[in-house]
Design a protein around this motif. Structure first.
Motif, PDB file in Angstrom:
ATOM      1  N   ILE A  23       0.834  -1.198   0.000  1.00 41.26           N
ATOM      2  CA  ILE A  23       0.000   0.000   0.000  1.00 41.26           C
ATOM      3  C   ILE A  23       0.873   1.253   0.000  1.00 41.26           C
ATOM      4  O   ILE A  23       0.623   2.202  -0.761  1.00 41.26           O
ATOM      5  CB  ILE A  23      -0.940  -0.018   1.213  1.00 41.26           C
ATOM      6  CG1 ILE A  23      -1.858  -1.249   1.151  1.00 41.26           C
ATOM      7  CG2 ILE A  23      -1.762   1.265   1.280  1.00 41.26           C
ATOM      8  CD1 ILE A  23      -2.696  -1.449   2.382  1.00 41.26           C
ATOM      9  N   LEU A  24       1.897   1.251   0.845  1.00 41.42           N
ATOM     10  CA  LEU A  24       2.793   2.405   0.908  1.00 41.42           C
ATOM     11  C   LEU A  24       3.509   2.613  -0.425  1.00 41.42           C
ATOM     12  O   LEU A  24       3.641   3.748  -0.913  1.00 41.42           O
ATOM     13  CB  LEU A  24       3.809   2.211   2.035  1.00 41.42           C
ATOM     14  CG  LEU A  24       4.855   3.324   2.208  1.00 41.42           C
ATOM     15  CD1 LEU A  24       4.169   4.646   2.516  1.00 41.42           C
ATOM     16  CD2 LEU A  24       5.850   2.966   3.297  1.00 41.42           C
ATOM     17  N   GLY A  25       3.960   1.522  -1.035  1.00 39.31           N
ATOM     18  CA  GLY A  25       4.654   1.630  -2.312  1.00 39.31           C
ATOM     19  C   GLY A  25       3.769   2.205  -3.401  1.00 39.31           C
ATOM     20  O   GLY A  25       4.198   3.079  -4.175  1.00 39.31           O
ATOM     21  N   MET A  26       2.514   1.749  -3.466  1.00 39.04           N
ATOM     22  CA  MET A  26       1.598   2.269  -4.484  1.00 39.04           C
ATOM     23  C   MET A  26       1.256   3.729  -4.215  1.00 39.04           C
ATOM     24  O   MET A  26       1.101   4.527  -5.155  1.00 39.04           O
ATOM     25  CB  MET A  26       0.321   1.424  -4.517  1.00 39.04           C
ATOM     26  CG  MET A  26       0.525   0.028  -5.086  1.00 39.04           C
ATOM     27  SD  MET A  26       1.132   0.059  -6.795  1.00 39.04           S
ATOM     28  CE  MET A  26      -0.232   0.859  -7.631  1.00 39.04           C
ATOM     29  N   ALA A  27       1.127   4.101  -2.936  1.00 43.77           N
ATOM     30  CA  ALA A  27       0.854   5.502  -2.606  1.00 43.77           C
ATOM     31  C   ALA A  27       2.011   6.398  -3.052  1.00 43.77           C
ATOM     32  O   ALA A  27       1.799   7.481  -3.608  1.00 43.77           O
ATOM     33  CB  ALA A  27       0.604   5.650  -1.109  1.00 43.77           C
ATOM     34  N   LEU A  31       1.936   9.338  -5.863  1.00 42.12           N
ATOM     35  CA  LEU A  31       2.393  10.689  -5.547  1.00 42.12           C
ATOM     36  C   LEU A  31       3.470  11.142  -6.528  1.00 42.12           C
ATOM     37  O   LEU A  31       3.439  12.272  -7.039  1.00 42.12           O
ATOM     38  CB  LEU A  31       2.922  10.729  -4.117  1.00 42.12           C
ATOM     39  CG  LEU A  31       3.396  12.090  -3.599  1.00 42.12           C
ATOM     40  CD1 LEU A  31       2.244  13.079  -3.581  1.00 42.12           C
ATOM     41  CD2 LEU A  31       3.990  11.943  -2.198  1.00 42.12           C
ATOM     42  N   VAL A  32       4.425  10.247  -6.817  1.00 44.04           N
ATOM     43  CA  VAL A  32       5.510  10.596  -7.741  1.00 44.04           C
ATOM     44  C   VAL A  32       4.965  10.807  -9.158  1.00 44.04           C
ATOM     45  O   VAL A  32       5.371  11.744  -9.860  1.00 44.04           O
ATOM     46  CB  VAL A  32       6.593   9.497  -7.718  1.00 44.04           C
ATOM     47  CG1 VAL A  32       7.624   9.732  -8.817  1.00 44.04           C
ATOM     48  CG2 VAL A  32       7.281   9.455  -6.359  1.00 44.04           C
ATOM     49  N   ALA A  33       4.051   9.936  -9.579  1.00 45.82           N
ATOM     50  CA  ALA A  33       3.477  10.071 -10.918  1.00 45.82           C
ATOM     51  C   ALA A  33       2.726  11.392 -11.064  1.00 45.82           C
ATOM     52  O   ALA A  33       2.857  12.096 -12.075  1.00 45.82           O
ATOM     53  CB  ALA A  33       2.543   8.897 -11.205  1.00 45.82           C
ATOM     54  N   MET A  34       1.948  11.750 -10.047  1.00 46.09           N
ATOM     55  CA  MET A  34       1.217  13.006 -10.126  1.00 46.09           C
ATOM     56  C   MET A  34       2.169  14.194 -10.024  1.00 46.09           C
ATOM     57  O   MET A  34       1.949  15.232 -10.663  1.00 46.09           O
ATOM     58  CB  MET A  34       0.169  13.079  -9.019  1.00 46.09           C
ATOM     59  CG  MET A  34      -0.804  14.225  -9.187  1.00 46.09           C
ATOM     60  SD  MET A  34      -1.679  14.186 -10.776  1.00 46.09           S
ATOM     61  CE  MET A  34      -2.740  12.752 -10.528  1.00 46.09           C
ATOM     62  N   ALA A  39       4.745  18.686 -12.866  1.00 47.59           N
ATOM     63  CA  ALA A  39       5.967  19.331 -13.339  1.00 47.59           C
ATOM     64  C   ALA A  39       5.992  19.464 -14.860  1.00 47.59           C
ATOM     65  O   ALA A  39       6.498  20.460 -15.400  1.00 47.59           O
ATOM     66  CB  ALA A  39       7.185  18.549 -12.857  1.00 47.59           C
ATOM     67  N   LEU A  40       5.453  18.469 -15.565  1.00 48.08           N
ATOM     68  CA  LEU A  40       5.525  18.466 -17.022  1.00 48.08           C
ATOM     69  C   LEU A  40       4.371  19.191 -17.688  1.00 48.08           C
ATOM     70  O   LEU A  40       4.525  19.755 -18.771  1.00 48.08           O
ATOM     71  CB  LEU A  40       5.584  17.021 -17.532  1.00 48.08           C
ATOM     72  CG  LEU A  40       6.829  16.209 -17.132  1.00 48.08           C
ATOM     73  CD1 LEU A  40       6.702  14.772 -17.612  1.00 48.08           C
ATOM     74  CD2 LEU A  40       8.090  16.856 -17.694  1.00 48.08           C
ATOM     75  N   VAL A  41       3.202  19.151 -17.061  1.00 44.01           N
ATOM     76  CA  VAL A  41       2.015  19.774 -17.657  1.00 44.01           C
ATOM     77  C   VAL A  41       1.669  21.019 -16.836  1.00 44.01           C
ATOM     78  O   VAL A  41       1.171  20.899 -15.715  1.00 44.01           O
ATOM     79  CB  VAL A  41       0.820  18.801 -17.674  1.00 44.01           C
ATOM     80  CG1 VAL A  41      -0.398  19.466 -18.307  1.00 44.01           C
ATOM     81  CG2 VAL A  41       1.195  17.527 -18.424  1.00 44.01           C
ATOM     82  N   LEU A 228      -1.857  10.757  -4.363  1.00 37.65           N
ATOM     83  CA  LEU A 228      -1.585   9.945  -3.175  1.00 37.65           C
ATOM     84  C   LEU A 228      -2.770   9.057  -2.832  1.00 37.65           C
ATOM     85  O   LEU A 228      -2.603   7.855  -2.556  1.00 37.65           O
ATOM     86  CB  LEU A 228      -1.249  10.873  -2.004  1.00 37.65           C
ATOM     87  CG  LEU A 228      -0.921  10.201  -0.667  1.00 37.65           C
ATOM     88  CD1 LEU A 228       0.358   9.394  -0.788  1.00 37.65           C
ATOM     89  CD2 LEU A 228      -0.791  11.234   0.437  1.00 37.65           C
ATOM     90  N   LEU A 229      -3.977   9.619  -2.860  1.00 39.32           N
ATOM     91  CA  LEU A 229      -5.167   8.844  -2.520  1.00 39.32           C
ATOM     92  C   LEU A 229      -5.445   7.754  -3.553  1.00 39.32           C
ATOM     93  O   LEU A 229      -5.790   6.622  -3.191  1.00 39.32           O
ATOM     94  CB  LEU A 229      -6.373   9.780  -2.404  1.00 39.32           C
ATOM     95  CG  LEU A 229      -6.335  10.775  -1.234  1.00 39.32           C
ATOM     96  CD1 LEU A 229      -7.553  11.679  -1.261  1.00 39.32           C
ATOM     97  CD2 LEU A 229      -6.246  10.049   0.102  1.00 39.32           C
TER      98      LEU A 229
END
Length: 493
Positions: A23-27, A31-34, A39-41, A228-229
């Motif tokens: 769960i922590l890894g996916m969160a 977060l990193v993906a968003m 940053a890019l958009v 994150l959610l």
């Protein structure tokens, strides 16, 4: 399925606790993906202009119905975001923003039971957003006014045509009918006067965009929280999927699922030693007391079935035998399929020497000078056809049959033992223990072993769960080296 496996709140909490790293890894991934998306958009800057809409009525001072009640919010919203308004605003901006861009970036909100309309525009910079919002607001007001004026002019034109016709009729009408025509003419003139007095102003800007704060759409903080959610939700879903697909033993829950009884001891130390020391010694002593309580202080013959997946077999049987012998019990430890290197290692650890009394037996019998009540027996190998079993030889069976009262015999099978050897050792024993390796031993294997023991009516005390990276020989080499030069005298029982 027993109560522990039933679906309930406790089960869900158990899965979440077990899979917290997933769960922590996916969160974190969410977060990193968003964060990368933010940053890019680049976000849009949103500016707003507030307009007070003029509701066009024939008698604006008539209090019988408020102006807000005459305003259709849906119509005004559609009108403010229409292409015509956007095109006029684009011309006012000298086409620095196209009509398509203005229409795509505009948003309109109307006040509840009010004549206030907020026109917002999102663009790449604050200046362009403010200019666009003001231009759209002015174009919206102008368009409303032009439409109202066109309608007013058309209505007045129709009335003036009627008035001209009535005046011509009045000139040719006899005196008796002129009164009715004069009345009609007066009515038409009154309507023309009323229409002429109507205010066709579309509205007014009460708060230009420069006076209102700008916001970023969407807000970066909101996006990060959303990422994150979403990551946590996906992590929870993945946690339950992975938990249902798990095939390796991780804790007592998996042992219960396999039907192999409770976890009677857990060895978490990365290194094991003989004799056991520290926390492991306390764990072995607890296991000893459990076994003695379960067997009425007479363990008799105990089979230890090793299902670890490692370079060498575990030392659970050896550690249990040592702790039992240390407590005053006579113990015969029968190690089947033990390699020569392991035998040499145990010799140094426990100060083993050949037994004089059993020198002529079909097994290598060693006695411990360190723990006098402990004997270690290595059954001699066979060619596979000259004996009843590869590991549970005729000599092993004879020793079980001739066991003296009060002597505890521990039969230890290696992980490579075949089903026939496991069944033979279990049938000779009064009870059994299974040894499993954390995250390596398969749950299905434990279930099969538990069923094998049930088939031969051998009670299973439970499972000893050892750490995946545990080295049973670690810490033993120093002990072996220290005693390699010693040549203790044989001790006979």
């Amino acid at each position: 399925m027993n109560e522990k496996n039933s679906i309930g709140l406790g089960y869900y909490l158990f899965v979440l606790r077990r899979q917290w790293m997933t769960i922590l890894g996916m969160a974190v991934i969410g977060l990193v993906a968003m964060g990368g998306y933010v940053a890019l958009v680049p976000g849009k800057i949103l500016a707003s202009t507030v307009v007070n809409v003029n509701v066009i009525v024939a008698d604006p001072f008539n209090p019988s119905r408020p102006a807000s009640g005459l305003l259709d919010a849906a119509t005004e919203s559609k009108l403010a975001s229409s292409y015509v308004v956007a095109a006029n605003a684009a011309r006012a901006l000298d086409n620095t923003e196209t009509a398509v861009q203005l229409r795509d970036g505009v948003s309109v909100t109307t006040g509840l039971n009010a004549t206030i309309v907020t026109i917002s525009y999102a663009s790449t910079t604050a200046d362009r957003a403010r200019s666009g919002a003001d231009a759209l607001a002015k174009s919206y007001i102008d368009y409303r006014q032009s439409q109202a004026e066109a309608t007013k002019k058309k209505m007045i034109g129709n009335l003036e045509d009627q008035l001209g016709t009535l005046n011509k009729s009045l000139a040719t009408t006899q005196a008796a009918d002129k009164s009715a025509l004069n009345t009609r003419i007066s009515n038409v003139e009154f309507q023309i006067n009323q229409l002429t007095a109507i205010d066709t102003t579309g509205g007014s800007v009460i708060s230009p965009a420069a006076q209102n704060p700008v916001t970023t759409q969407p807000q970066p903080s909101l996006l990060l929280v959303s990422g994150l959610l979403v990551g946590m939700v996906l992590g929870i879903i993945l946690a339950f999927i992975l938990n249902s697909l798990a095939r390796r033993v991780r804790d007592g829950h998996d042992v219960d699922i396999a039907g192999a009884g409770p976890v009677v001891m857990a060895l978490d130390s990365p290194n094991g030693s003989l004799p056991p020391q520290g926390k492991e010694l306390a764990a072995y002593r607890s296991l000893r007391e459990r076994l003695l309580a379960a067997t009425g202080n007479d363990i008799g013959v105990l089979t230890v079935i090793d299902e670890t997946i490692a370079w060498a077999a575990s030392d659970v049987g050896q550690g249990l035998a040592v702790v039992l012998a240390q407590s005053g019990h006579d113990v015969d430890l029968v190690l089947m399929g033990t390699s020569a290197s392991k035998q040499m290692q145990l010799r140094g650890q426990l100060k083993l020497a050949p037994s004089v009394v059993d020198a002529e037996e079909d097994s290598a019998v060693m006695v411990s000078a360190l723990i006098p009540r402990l004997r270690v027996i290595y059954p001699l190998g066979t060619d596979g056809a000259a004996d009843t079993d590869d590991f549970v030889t005729d000599d092993v069976r004879r020793r079980v049959d001739e066991r003296l009262p009060g002597v505890t015999t521990i039969l230890v099978l290696p992980p490579k033992a075949a089903a026939s050897s496991r069944l033979a050792a279990a049938r000779l024993a009064q009870s059994a223990l299974l040894v499993a390796q954390h995250r390596r031993t398969r749950i299905a294997v434990l279930s099969e072993r538990a069923q094998e023991l049930a088939d031969v009516d051998t009670p299973l005390h439970g499972v000893v769960l050892v750490r995946a990276t545990r080295e049973s020989g670690a810490g033993a080499r120093a002990t072996s080296a220290a005693h390699s030069k010693a040549d203790p005298q044989p001790v006979s029982r």
